[in-house]
Scaffold this motif. Structure first.
Motif, PDB file in Angstrom:
ATOM      1  N   SER A 275       0.859  -1.192   0.000  1.00  0.00           N
ATOM      2  CA  SER A 275       0.000   0.000   0.000  1.00  0.00           C
ATOM      3  C   SER A 275       0.895   1.243   0.000  1.00  0.00           C
ATOM      4  O   SER A 275       2.103   1.156   0.244  1.00  0.00           O
ATOM      5  N   ALA A 276       0.278   2.399  -0.238  1.00  0.00           N
ATOM      6  CA  ALA A 276       1.037   3.661  -0.235  1.00  0.00           C
ATOM      7  C   ALA A 276       1.720   3.848   1.121  1.00  0.00           C
ATOM      8  O   ALA A 276       2.885   4.259   1.204  1.00  0.00           O
ATOM      9  N   LYS A 277       1.010   3.493   2.198  1.00  0.00           N
ATOM     10  CA  LYS A 277       1.541   3.642   3.555  1.00  0.00           C
ATOM     11  C   LYS A 277       2.778   2.748   3.743  1.00  0.00           C
ATOM     12  O   LYS A 277       3.794   3.164   4.293  1.00  0.00           O
ATOM     13  N   GLU A 278       2.679   1.519   3.235  1.00  0.00           N
ATOM     14  CA  GLU A 278       3.806   0.583   3.362  1.00  0.00           C
ATOM     15  C   GLU A 278       5.005   1.053   2.535  1.00  0.00           C
ATOM     16  O   GLU A 278       6.151   0.921   2.960  1.00  0.00           O
ATOM     17  N   LEU A 279       4.720   1.615   1.350  1.00  0.00           N
ATOM     18  CA  LEU A 279       5.803   2.139   0.509  1.00  0.00           C
ATOM     19  C   LEU A 279       6.520   3.297   1.193  1.00  0.00           C
ATOM     20  O   LEU A 279       7.744   3.415   1.122  1.00  0.00           O
ATOM     21  N   VAL A 280       5.753   4.152   1.863  1.00  0.00           N
ATOM     22  CA  VAL A 280       6.356   5.266   2.625  1.00  0.00           C
ATOM     23  C   VAL A 280       7.249   4.689   3.728  1.00  0.00           C
ATOM     24  O   VAL A 280       8.375   5.139   3.933  1.00  0.00           O
ATOM     25  N   GLY A 281       6.744   3.654   4.400  1.00  0.00           N
ATOM     26  CA  GLY A 281       7.533   3.000   5.455  1.00  0.00           C
ATOM     27  C   GLY A 281       8.842   2.452   4.915  1.00  0.00           C
ATOM     28  O   GLY A 281       9.917   2.647   5.502  1.00  0.00           O
ATOM     29  N   CYS A 282       8.764   1.773   3.750  1.00  0.00           N
ATOM     30  CA  CYS A 282       9.972   1.228   3.111  1.00  0.00           C
ATOM     31  C   CYS A 282      10.935   2.351   2.740  1.00  0.00           C
ATOM     32  O   CYS A 282      12.147   2.244   2.954  1.00  0.00           O
ATOM     33  N   GLY A 283      10.388   3.426   2.175  1.00  0.00           N
ATOM     34  CA  GLY A 283      11.216   4.577   1.771  1.00  0.00           C
ATOM     35  C   GLY A 283      11.950   5.183   2.953  1.00  0.00           C
ATOM     36  O   GLY A 283      13.151   5.491   2.865  1.00  0.00           O
ATOM     37  N   LEU A 284      11.245   5.330   4.068  1.00  0.00           N
ATOM     38  CA  LEU A 284      11.868   5.907   5.280  1.00  0.00           C
ATOM     39  C   LEU A 284      12.960   4.985   5.821  1.00  0.00           C
ATOM     40  O   LEU A 284      14.011   5.442   6.263  1.00  0.00           O
ATOM     41  N   MET A 285      12.702   3.673   5.780  1.00  0.00           N
ATOM     42  CA  MET A 285      13.715   2.718   6.254  1.00  0.00           C
ATOM     43  C   MET A 285      14.968   2.779   5.386  1.00  0.00           C
ATOM     44  O   MET A 285      16.091   2.792   5.894  1.00  0.00           O
ATOM     45  N   LEU A 286      14.766   2.838   4.068  1.00  0.00           N
ATOM     46  CA  LEU A 286      15.899   2.912   3.144  1.00  0.00           C
ATOM     47  C   LEU A 286      16.669   4.219   3.355  1.00  0.00           C
ATOM     48  O   LEU A 286      17.898   4.221   3.388  1.00  0.00           O
ATOM     49  N   ALA A 287      15.920   5.317   3.531  1.00  0.00           N
ATOM     50  CA  ALA A 287      16.558   6.619   3.785  1.00  0.00           C
ATOM     51  C   ALA A 287      17.373   6.556   5.075  1.00  0.00           C
ATOM     52  O   ALA A 287      18.491   7.075   5.143  1.00  0.00           O
ATOM     53  N   GLY A 288      16.826   5.891   6.079  1.00  0.00           N
ATOM     54  CA  GLY A 288      17.537   5.742   7.350  1.00  0.00           C
ATOM     55  C   GLY A 288      18.859   5.009   7.184  1.00  0.00           C
ATOM     56  O   GLY A 288      19.881   5.400   7.744  1.00  0.00           O
ATOM     57  N   MET A 289      18.842   3.938   6.363  1.00  0.00           N
ATOM     58  CA  MET A 289      20.080   3.173   6.110  1.00  0.00           C
ATOM     59  C   MET A 289      21.110   4.060   5.420  1.00  0.00           C
ATOM     60  O   MET A 289      22.292   4.065   5.777  1.00  0.00           O
ATOM     61  N   PHE A 290      20.661   4.823   4.416  1.00  0.00           N
ATOM     62  CA  PHE A 290      21.585   5.676   3.666  1.00  0.00           C
ATOM     63  C   PHE A 290      22.155   6.788   4.546  1.00  0.00           C
ATOM     64  O   PHE A 290      23.350   7.049   4.529  1.00  0.00           O
ATOM     65  N   VAL A 291      21.292   7.440   5.329  1.00  0.00           N
ATOM     66  CA  VAL A 291      21.731   8.540   6.211  1.00  0.00           C
ATOM     67  C   VAL A 291      22.770   8.033   7.198  1.00  0.00           C
ATOM     68  O   VAL A 291      23.832   8.629   7.381  1.00  0.00           O
ATOM     69  N   SER A 292      22.462   6.902   7.823  1.00  0.00           N
ATOM     70  CA  SER A 292      23.373   6.328   8.821  1.00  0.00           C
ATOM     71  C   SER A 292      24.748   6.052   8.221  1.00  0.00           C
ATOM     72  O   SER A 292      25.775   6.407   8.789  1.00  0.00           O
ATOM     73  N   HIS A 293      24.770   5.446   7.040  1.00  0.00           N
ATOM     74  CA  HIS A 293      26.063   5.061   6.460  1.00  0.00           C
ATOM     75  C   HIS A 293      26.771   6.207   5.775  1.00  0.00           C
ATOM     76  O   HIS A 293      27.993   6.253   5.769  1.00  0.00           O
ATOM     77  N   TYR A 294      26.001   7.190   5.312  1.00  0.00           N
ATOM     78  CA  TYR A 294      26.636   8.398   4.770  1.00  0.00           C
ATOM     79  C   TYR A 294      27.399   9.081   5.896  1.00  0.00           C
ATOM     80  O   TYR A 294      28.561   9.445   5.761  1.00  0.00           O
ATOM     81  N   GLY A 295      26.731   9.208   7.036  1.00  0.00           N
ATOM     82  CA  GLY A 295      27.356   9.851   8.190  1.00  0.00           C
ATOM     83  C   GLY A 295      28.563   9.101   8.703  1.00  0.00           C
ATOM     84  O   GLY A 295      29.586   9.675   9.031  1.00  0.00           O
ATOM     85  N   ASN A 296      28.433   7.768   8.745  1.00  0.00           N
ATOM     86  CA  ASN A 296      29.527   6.961   9.278  1.00  0.00           C
ATOM     87  C   ASN A 296      30.781   7.058   8.440  1.00  0.00           C
ATOM     88  O   ASN A 296      31.890   6.896   8.933  1.00  0.00           O
ATOM     89  N   HIS A 297      30.622   7.286   7.145  1.00  0.00           N
ATOM     90  CA  HIS A 297      31.805   7.328   6.286  1.00  0.00           C
ATOM     91  C   HIS A 297      32.248   8.759   5.963  1.00  0.00           C
ATOM     92  O   HIS A 297      33.228   8.956   5.297  1.00  0.00           O
ATOM     93  N   ASN A 298      31.474   9.747   6.467  1.00  0.00           N
ATOM     94  CA  ASN A 298      31.896  11.120   6.288  1.00  0.00           C
ATOM     95  C   ASN A 298      32.016  11.846   7.625  1.00  0.00           C
ATOM     96  O   ASN A 298      32.224  13.046   7.672  1.00  0.00           O
ATOM     97  N   GLY A 299      31.828  11.083   8.691  1.00  0.00           N
ATOM     98  CA  GLY A 299      31.910  11.672  10.034  1.00  0.00           C
ATOM     99  C   GLY A 299      33.352  11.919  10.445  1.00  0.00           C
ATOM    100  O   GLY A 299      34.299  11.674   9.719  1.00  0.00           O
ATOM    101  N   THR A 300      33.518  12.421  11.681  1.00  0.00           N
ATOM    102  CA  THR A 300      34.847  12.838  12.138  1.00  0.00           C
ATOM    103  C   THR A 300      35.617  11.721  12.832  1.00  0.00           C
ATOM    104  O   THR A 300      36.794  11.842  13.065  1.00  0.00           O
ATOM    105  N   HIS A 301      34.940  10.593  13.146  1.00  0.00           N
ATOM    106  CA  HIS A 301      35.637   9.609  13.987  1.00  0.00           C
ATOM    107  C   HIS A 301      36.541   8.698  13.189  1.00  0.00           C
ATOM    108  O   HIS A 301      37.250   7.897  13.761  1.00  0.00           O
ATOM    109  N   HIS A 302      36.531   8.764  11.877  1.00  0.00           N
ATOM    110  CA  HIS A 302      37.405   7.862  11.098  1.00  0.00           C
ATOM    111  C   HIS A 302      38.797   8.450  10.967  1.00  0.00           C
ATOM    112  O   HIS A 302      38.928   9.624  10.710  1.00  0.00           O
TER     113      HIS A 302
END
Length: 302
Positions: A275-302
């Protein structure tokens, strides 16, 4: 170097594709065979299939290591304890995931399983691994997505979704354990032992709690064949070879596409519609994965 990296990333993409599509045969198999019996066949046969690959890929590496005089921790015996630990976590995670497919759809299961990519840095905190605000932002986004994806009106489906979520936790622990062990022992031997141990544990659990029959295994022959060849032996080998030369930030993003492939395969082969609601949920989860890993590889702790 660029060509090497591109080839490595293609291998990872194929691994993610094989794993994403795997939710379809996993779901189809549940009409013919019980969950633990299915896991016993797919992992044990997949482990056996990996043994010749170990010798094929391992011979050259061992020769190089011997020439360099490095301490080779590559014997089967030395890899056994670590492989057994990984096999236990894989058994637990795979059992939860497989049973969940009796209640939820292949696409949803694929997406929620992808949550383990976010749980790895969070659980890693307790082991002293560093993380940053990007990880937390990613986890928050993904949790909102998970809330949108969860269907609280369908009790059976919610049980399935929660089981997949629990399996994602177990897979995150398994990934952290593997990350520690592959730097000390031969990764392919660890993998083969892990699959064989998982297969044996699944067989024991199946004999204790299910009524496994050879006829059921025969009826589910093609899903078992897909899982042992593509999802176990080939995809795992591709992941291992790919991670050697792929950029880590690219590798994680490519691996998270497994969730997208799972939804696409569920729609294509099983007529599962989100459903549209489920697709939004999937989109947010995927965005969360990308945000987390973008930050981890561009953050200051490396």
């Amino acid at each position: 170097m660029k060509q090497k990296q591109a080839k490595a990333e293609l291998l990872l993409l194929l691994a993610a594709l094989f794993w994403g599509v795997a939710f379809v045969p996993q779901k189809i198999a549940m009409a013919h065979i019980e969950p633990l019996a299915f896991n016993a066949w797919r992992f044990f046969l997949g482990g056996l299939l990996l043994i010749p690959i170990v010798y094929w890929l391992g011979a050259r590496r061992e020769q190089v290591a011997m020439e360099e005089g490095s301490d080779v921790l590559h014997s089967w015996r030395k890899c056994l304890p670590g492989g057994a630990v990984l096999g236990f976590w894989l058994f637990l995670g795979a059992a939860l995931q497989q049973v969940s497919l009796l209640y939820t759809t292949a696409g949803r299961a694929g997406f929620i399983t992808g949550f383990y990519l976010l749980l790895v840095p969070v659980i890693g905190l307790s082991l002293g691994h560093k993380t940053n605000r990007w990880t937390w932002a990613g986890v928050a986004l993904a949790l909102i997505g998970l809330y949108w994806l969860a269907d609280f009106s369908e009790e059976a489906q919610l049980i399935g979704d929660l089981m997949v979520f629990a399996s994602a936790f177990v897979f995150a622990i398994q990934v952290l354990s593997a990350d520690y062990l592959v730097h000390r022992y031969d990764a392919l031997r660890l993998a083969a032992i892990q699959f064989l141990v998982c297969g044996v544990l699944s067989a024991i659990a199946s004999l204790l709690t299910e009524q496994p029959t050879l006829q059921a295994a025969w009826d589910a022959a093609w899903p078992i064949a897909y899982m042992m060849i593509f999802s176990t032996a080939i995809a795992f080998t591709f992941q291992l070879l790919g991670q050697r030369n792929a950029a880590p930030s690219h590798a994680t993003v490519i691996m998270s596409l497994e969730s997208v492939f799972a939804v696409a395969a569920g729609w294509l082969f099983l007529n599962e519609l989100l459903s549209a609601k489920e697709l939004v949920g999937c989109g947010l989860m995927l965005a969360g994965m990308f945000v987390s890993h973008y930050g981890n590889h561009n953050g200051t702790h490396h």
